[in-house]
Structure formats: structure tokens, C-alpha cells
Design an enzyme around this catalytic site. Sequence first.
Site, short mmCIF file in Angstrom:
data_model
loop_
_atom_site.label_atom_id
_atom_site.label_comp_id
_atom_site.label_asym_id
_atom_site.label_seq_id
_atom_site.Cartn_x
_atom_site.Cartn_y
_atom_site.Cartn_z
N LYS A 182 -26.32 40.90 22.32
CA LYS A 182 -27.46 40.24 24.13
C LYS A 182 -27.04 40.81 25.21
CE LYS A 182 -28.74 36.81 21.63
NZ LYS A 182 -29.97 36.38 21.10
N LYS B 3 -26.24 34.66 14.94
CA LYS B 3 -25.45 33.80 15.79
C LYS B 3 -23.79 33.73 16.38
CE LYS B 3 -26.38 29.23 15.58
NZ LYS B 3 -27.08 27.75 15.04
N PRO C 198 -8.65 32.38 18.30
CA PRO C 198 -8.32 34.12 18.68
C PRO C 198 -10.21 33.56 19.75
CG PRO C 198 -8.21 33.96 16.78
CD PRO C 198 -8.92 32.39 16.51
N TYR D 128 -21.42 39.97 18.33
CA TYR D 128 -22.29 38.92 18.42
C TYR D 128 -23.09 39.03 20.46
CZ TYR D 128 -25.09 34.68 20.11
OH TYR D 128 -26.03 34.39 20.85
N PHE E 230 -36.56 34.73 19.97
CA PHE E 230 -35.03 33.70 19.61
C PHE E 230 -34.29 34.70 17.64
CE2 PHE E 230 -37.56 29.41 20.77
CZ PHE E 230 -36.81 29.10 22.12
N SER F 15 -27.45 34.57 26.17
CA SER F 15 -25.88 33.49 26.04
C SER F 15 -24.80 33.90 26.66
CB SER F 15 -25.35 33.88 24.66
OG SER F 15 -24.36 33.37 24.22
P1 NAD Z 1 -30.70 29.73 14.61
O1 NAD Z 1 -29.99 30.74 13.21
O2 NAD Z 1 -30.59 28.32 14.15
O3 NAD Z 1 -32.36 30.45 15.09
C1 NAD Z 1 -32.06 31.78 14.56
C2 NAD Z 1 -33.41 31.62 13.80
O4 NAD Z 1 -33.85 33.30 13.94
C3 NAD Z 1 -33.06 31.33 12.12
O5 NAD Z 1 -34.02 30.42 12.19
C4 NAD Z 1 -33.38 32.78 11.52
O6 NAD Z 1 -33.64 32.34 10.04
C5 NAD Z 1 -34.07 33.72 11.98
N1 NAD Z 1 -33.67 34.88 12.39
C6 NAD Z 1 -32.60 35.31 11.91
N2 NAD Z 1 -32.63 37.37 12.30
C7 NAD Z 1 -33.90 37.21 11.45
C8 NAD Z 1 -34.67 38.13 12.04
N3 NAD Z 1 -34.51 39.89 11.79
N4 NAD Z 1 -36.38 38.04 11.43
C9 NAD Z 1 -36.44 36.73 11.15
N5 NAD Z 1 -36.24 35.86 11.79
C10 NAD Z 1 -34.71 36.03 11.98
O7 NAD Z 1 -30.26 30.23 16.48
P2 NAD Z 1 -30.55 28.89 16.77
O8 NAD Z 1 -29.02 28.30 17.90
O9 NAD Z 1 -31.71 28.60 17.20
O10 NAD Z 1 -30.67 30.12 18.42
C11 NAD Z 1 -31.66 30.85 18.37
C12 NAD Z 1 -31.32 32.03 19.33
O11 NAD Z 1 -30.77 31.29 20.80
C13 NAD Z 1 -30.27 32.95 18.72
O12 NAD Z 1 -30.69 34.20 19.60
C14 NAD Z 1 -29.66 32.89 19.59
O13 NAD Z 1 -28.70 33.68 19.28
C15 NAD Z 1 -29.47 32.09 20.88
N6 NAD Z 1 -28.44 31.55 21.63
C16 NAD Z 1 -28.36 29.90 20.80
C17 NAD Z 1 -27.08 29.93 20.88
C18 NAD Z 1 -26.71 28.46 20.13
O14 NAD Z 1 -25.46 27.65 20.82
N7 NAD Z 1 -26.68 28.21 19.67
C19 NAD Z 1 -26.58 29.71 22.10
C20 NAD Z 1 -27.43 30.81 23.33
C21 NAD Z 1 -27.56 31.39 22.57
C1 WQD Z 2 -16.58 24.57 21.87
C2 WQD Z 2 -15.42 24.17 22.64
C3 WQD Z 2 -13.53 25.13 20.96
C4 WQD Z 2 -15.05 23.82 17.48
C5 WQD Z 2 -20.27 29.50 21.25
C6 WQD Z 2 -20.56 31.03 20.94
C7 WQD Z 2 -21.55 31.14 21.67
C8 WQD Z 2 -22.25 30.30 22.31
C9 WQD Z 2 -22.59 28.86 21.62
C10 WQD Z 2 -24.49 31.43 21.02
C11 WQD Z 2 -14.05 25.48 22.12
C12 WQD Z 2 -13.69 23.98 20.46
C13 WQD Z 2 -14.99 24.53 18.63
C14 WQD Z 2 -13.74 23.33 16.39
C15 WQD Z 2 -12.41 22.35 18.39
N1 WQD Z 2 -23.26 30.94 20.97
N2 WQD Z 2 -13.95 23.68 19.05
N3 WQD Z 2 -12.87 22.81 17.25
O1 WQD Z 2 -17.00 28.59 21.29
O2 WQD Z 2 -17.99 27.96 24.02
O3 WQD Z 2 -19.18 29.18 22.35
O4 WQD Z 2 -21.07 28.96 20.46
O5 WQD Z 2 -24.57 32.54 22.34
O6 WQD Z 2 -21.43 32.96 21.93
O7 WQD Z 2 -19.04 31.31 22.10
O8 WQD Z 2 -18.28 27.18 21.32
O9 WQD Z 2 -18.50 24.50 20.14
O10 WQD Z 2 -17.54 26.64 19.05
O11 WQD Z 2 -16.96 24.87 21.20
O12 WQD Z 2 -11.79 22.26 18.91
O13 WQD Z 2 -14.25 22.94 15.82
O14 WQD Z 2 -14.92 23.12 21.24
O15 WQD Z 2 -12.54 25.96 20.96
O16 WQD Z 2 -13.24 24.81 23.19
P1 WQD Z 2 -18.44 27.95 22.14
P2 WQD Z 2 -17.86 25.94 20.21
#
Ligand code: NAD
Ligand code: WQD
Length: 361
Positions: free
Chosen positions: A171, A103, A317, A167, A99, A143
Amino acid sequence: MDKYSKMSKSIKSKKISSNSTILVTGGTGYIGSHTIVSLIAAGYDPVIVDNLSNSKVSVLKRIAKIAGKKPPFYKIDIRNQKALDGVFQKHRISSVIHFAGLKAVGESVACPINYYENNIGGSLSLFSVMADRGVKNIIFSSSASIYGEPSVIPIKEGTMPAPTNPYARSKLIIEQILQDIYIGDPVWRMVILRYFNPVGAHESGLMGEDPQGIPNNLMPYITQVAVGRRKRINVFGDDYPTSDGTGVRDYIHVMDLAEGHTAALKKIVKMTLIKSKQKPLIVNLGTGRGYTVKEMIQTFAEISGKKIPYRITKRRPGDIATCYADTAMAQKILGWKAQRNLSDMCADAWRWQSQNPKGYV
Ligand code: NAD
Ligand code: WQD
């Protein structure tokens, strides 16, 4: 000693052995911590590595309260190969769930070098240690953002990726690195999971999402408005071609997502038993259903009983109109399907935020 070494905890040399031991990088983060609870419930022994750059160590106590045990934790940056290797020496790791990464899309546009260095550099360091130690089972957090603006909805895994920011590109590059590693050594077993929009919290209210600073994402912004930390939510555009003009996303409960990882682990074990080549699997984790921003705000207000003031502002944007998953692959390959609905996501997010108005302290 390299520049990350000082972050690493000293690791004693005695090896702890277990064939259910899973290394979880980023395990104190939002999705990682919920997955740890799921793994323990499923009988696995997770070991956490995290540099705490975006999480707090206090989550470990919450994990222990829910799961009945505190997993071993190492404060290590995964770019520190030496320290990481120490964890592999100490524990008999069978698989890795990766993970750890940065992000925030906007931040990645402003600081692409950090994103590539941390996400790609960190992954390469991890894969290298895994290869050296002969641990070749990995589940990787990718993602849905790698799809960019999809031309066909729901999005299937075969859709041509078109990331629009550093970002998402980081990925996709890691996915490609994994594919290349597999080509070079088909003993590897890989499941690449492409998450849609994870929201919600553990049903106990003890664990949830705790973003630092102003939340980038919709759900934590809504919960912070509800709890009085922010005045109102800005809705980014109401002129999209959707039912009410606001953006549509596939929100998935974080515990469903967590359970998707235990399903992926079971799949990896099955893949390992088969001696012939087993190509890396790529699987969407979503619900297959989309909700608009206004629907999210309205449902959350109904469930929490709180007013959620909002105003319509201009589009953000890079945002797209509609994005939701085709979930057939997850059902077919992992036998997994999201179980929780939007009311559960809102109720659990609210329980977490109302019981922990300032997040983890
Ligand atoms: P998060 O930031 O809560 O968790 C990521 C963790 O990784 C954090 O605890 C951070 O301290 C740790 N970390 C970052 N860089 C590090 C490094 N170099 N060494 C050790 N630890 C490190 O994020 P999350 O929402 O739990 O996301 C987990 C994973 O899922 C990420 O890779 C993220 O890109 C991916 N992801 C998240 C979402 C989302 O919307 N939350 C969506 C799609 C994919
Ligand atoms: C959801 C909807 C916004 C905030 C992002 C990353 C994606 C993934 C998940 C890691 C959209 C709207 C949002 C606000 C709003 N993360 N919005 N006001 O953009 O789908 O995805 O998070 O992988 O990579 O791009 O998620 O929760 O930011 O937005 O109106 O203050 O809510 O425009 O339609 P998004 P989000």
C-alpha cells in the site's frame, strides 16, 4: 493474448458517454460494493471491474435491489491492460476509485510475491491505462496499517509510515508511485484514503462482509460465532496497556467509509476545476475513537441478544496495542465525518449475518 486475457469479457466498441461515470476497481468486494450504492445514491454512474478473486457476482443483484440499478460489470483482472483499456474505450470514465487488491496481512507474509504482483502490478497496469486514456483523477484505497506501531495517538496523516508486513508495504509503495506520477505530471488529481477498521453492513441487511474461509478480522469472526458457524472467538492477548488489556482499534461503519468516497469524489471535481498544481491529498478515514476487543464482543452480544463465547489466547504476532485516527483532515478537506456509532455497526453487521448466515450464495 496474455495470461489474464481469458478472464476478460468481450467488450463491444460502442462508447457510452457520461461525465459522471466512475470506474470502480474491486467494486464487487466488501467496501467497493457499499461504495457503489453510495455513488448511485449521489447521482454517479459507476462501472465495476473485478476479477472475483475475493467476491461473488451475486452481489450485483443486491446492489440493484438497494440502489434501483445494476451498474455495468466486467470480470477483468486489472493486470490485463488490454481488457482494462477496452473498458476505458467503451465508457467515458471521468475518475477511478481503486479498491482492487489483496488484503490479508498473514497471507501477505506467507506469499509476498503474490501480494506485490497483484497489488503493485495491478495498480501500475491501471495507472498506465489511465495515463494513456487521459483519465487522471484517482481515489486510492490505502490503509492505516502503513503506520505500523505509531508512537503518537491519535494518528495524523503526517506520521512517518512504518509498515510491518508485505501487505502494508504494498500500500505504501502504491502511495509513493502515485506521488511520483504526480511529480511527473501535475495534471493528476489524487486522493489517498487511509482506512482504519471497516466493519458493519448496509442497513438493509442485503450487503455485508463475506470473508472466504476463517475470518482474519474481529467483526466477521464475532458475527460467525453469533450465527453458530464458529464455536467461540479467540481474543488475542489481554495484557496490552489498554483499559481492559485487549487491543484498541478505530472501527468505522462501512457506509460511513463509502460516503467518504463520494466526499472525496466531490473534492476531486473541485480540484480538477483549479488549473494550478493540486498536490495528492492523503486523508485518514476513521471515527477518531477506539474500542477494545472486549468492548466489541460485549456490545455485539447486547445488540444481537446472542451469547458470544470467547477465550483469551496469546497475542497475535505483529499486532499493536492501540490504533485510532486523527480525523481533523477528513473534516477539513473533505467536509466528511463518520455519522454511525458502534451500536449501528453491530446492529447492521448482525442484520446482514443473521439474514445471510452463509454470506452471498
Ligand atoms: P475485498 O477483498 O472485499 O475487495 C477487493 C476486491 O478486489 C475483491 O472483490 C477482489 O476480487 C478484487 N481484486 C483483487 N485483486 C484484483 C485484481 N488483480 N483485479 C481485479 N480485481 C481484483 O476487500 P475490501 O475489504 O473491500 O478492501 C478494498 C480495498 O480497501 C483493498 O484495496 C484493501 O486493501 C483496502 N483496505 C481494506 C481494509 C479492510 O479492513 N477491509 C482496510 C484498509 C484498506
Ligand atoms: C482487531 C483487533 C486483534 C481477530 C487488520 C489489518 C489492517 C486492516 C484492517 C486492511 C486486534 C483482535 C482479531 C480475532 C482478536 N486491513 N482480534 N481475535 O489487525 O487492526 O487490522 O484489518 O488494510 O491492515 O491489519 O484488525 O480485525 O484483525 O483485529 O482478538 O479473531 O481484534 O488482536 O486487537 P487489525 P482485526
